[in-house]
Design a protein around this motif. Sequence first.
Motif, short mmCIF file in Angstrom:
data_model
loop_
_atom_site.label_atom_id
_atom_site.label_comp_id
_atom_site.label_asym_id
_atom_site.label_seq_id
_atom_site.Cartn_x
_atom_site.Cartn_y
_atom_site.Cartn_z
N PHE A 94 0.85 -1.18 0.00
CA PHE A 94 0.00 0.00 0.00
C PHE A 94 0.90 1.24 0.00
O PHE A 94 2.12 1.14 0.16
CB PHE A 94 -0.93 0.00 1.23
N ASP A 95 0.26 2.38 -0.23
CA ASP A 95 1.01 3.64 -0.25
C ASP A 95 0.85 4.31 1.11
O ASP A 95 -0.23 4.83 1.43
CB ASP A 95 0.45 4.54 -1.36
N PRO A 96 1.90 4.31 1.93
CA PRO A 96 1.75 4.90 3.27
C PRO A 96 1.42 6.39 3.24
O PRO A 96 0.85 6.91 4.19
CB PRO A 96 3.12 4.65 3.92
N ALA A 97 1.75 7.04 2.12
CA ALA A 97 1.43 8.47 2.02
C ALA A 97 -0.07 8.71 1.88
O ALA A 97 -0.55 9.83 2.06
CB ALA A 97 2.16 9.07 0.82
N SER A 98 -0.82 7.64 1.57
CA SER A 98 -2.26 7.80 1.38
C SER A 98 -3.03 7.77 2.70
O SER A 98 -4.24 8.00 2.72
CB SER A 98 -2.79 6.69 0.47
N VAL A 99 -2.34 7.46 3.79
CA VAL A 99 -3.02 7.38 5.09
C VAL A 99 -3.11 8.78 5.69
O VAL A 99 -2.08 9.43 5.93
CB VAL A 99 -2.25 6.44 6.06
N PRO A 100 -4.32 9.28 5.94
CA PRO A 100 -4.46 10.65 6.43
C PRO A 100 -4.05 10.81 7.90
O PRO A 100 -4.02 9.83 8.65
CB PRO A 100 -5.95 10.93 6.26
N ASP A 101 -3.73 12.03 8.27
CA ASP A 101 -3.38 12.37 9.65
C ASP A 101 -4.63 12.18 10.53
O ASP A 101 -5.62 12.88 10.35
CB ASP A 101 -2.90 13.82 9.70
N PRO A 102 -4.58 11.24 11.49
CA PRO A 102 -5.78 10.97 12.30
C PRO A 102 -6.05 12.03 13.36
O PRO A 102 -7.06 11.95 14.06
CB PRO A 102 -5.45 9.62 12.94
N THR A 103 -5.14 12.99 13.51
CA THR A 103 -5.32 13.97 14.59
C THR A 103 -5.98 15.27 14.11
O THR A 103 -6.22 16.16 14.92
CB THR A 103 -3.97 14.33 15.24
N THR A 104 -6.25 15.38 12.82
CA THR A 104 -6.94 16.58 12.34
C THR A 104 -8.41 16.51 12.76
O THR A 104 -8.95 15.42 12.92
CB THR A 104 -6.84 16.71 10.81
N PRO A 105 -9.04 17.67 12.93
CA PRO A 105 -10.43 17.66 13.42
C PRO A 105 -11.38 16.79 12.60
O PRO A 105 -12.23 16.10 13.15
CB PRO A 105 -10.83 19.14 13.34
#
Lengths: 152, 110
Positions: A94-105
């Motif tokens: 998988f592309d790790p860059a595709s995982v979004p930041d889980p700490t954004t609102p």
Amino acid sequence: MATDPHQMSDDLVLELPSDVRSIEHAVQYVIGRCPRCSEEARRLNLNLRVGLTEALSNAMLYGNHRDPSKRVLLEIAFLQECIEARVTDQGNGFDPASVPDPTTPENLMRPCGRGLFLMRKLMDEVKYNDLGNQVTLVLKLEAGGLEGGVQA
Amino acid sequence: MGFRVLQNGEVTLVEVEGQLIVGNRQELKQQVLDRLEKGDRKFVIDFANTGYIDSSGLGVLVSLSKKIREQGGELRLASLNEDLRTLFELTKLDTLFRIADTKDKALEGF
């Protein structure tokens, strides 16, 4: 399982089934084998535990999709200055860059997506191969006076 | 490793023994959802005897909090050790939950 051309000088190699119940024992076994576990207790019990647990979990759940015919390879090298762990699954990557930041609102209420984030926060290095089915984690020992570890 | 569900007045108290991880998160989720289905609205999850929560466990707590809020209830957390509190702070989930130092403090005024 095919070996990677980039060899690690492994002190420990475990081949695990794609069964999440095996994670806890495998991680505890690795931590227990660390020659300097008493000096680095917190960095092992928190940082390394999180790194290994999340990498193995991702490999079993998202890499191998819990396929019982597929295995996860865990290679550990206890080096003088760091612990290096490599986790390889038999999935398509998988592309790790595709995982979004889980700490954004907008992502805070999402139930998933925190594993990779925690790995990056608590390990000193997190490197994926080009395919994305192998992650190498590095935890430095005696790093810059970080008594409690935590922030890698 | 397991869960103990107790009733303290109107509050459902869940004690997590050992770890809350990918291998047992569904069990916790189901136990809380069963109580929610029966009408319970106030929940405290006590981590006094919990050594570790992985990202799947954190995800289940987020999911349960959302479902309980949708039903007009509240989920409070209690007794996180230093490492667990660090995980909540790193992921900013400490902003999502009311986290008490002890079970008794979580129950106060609930």
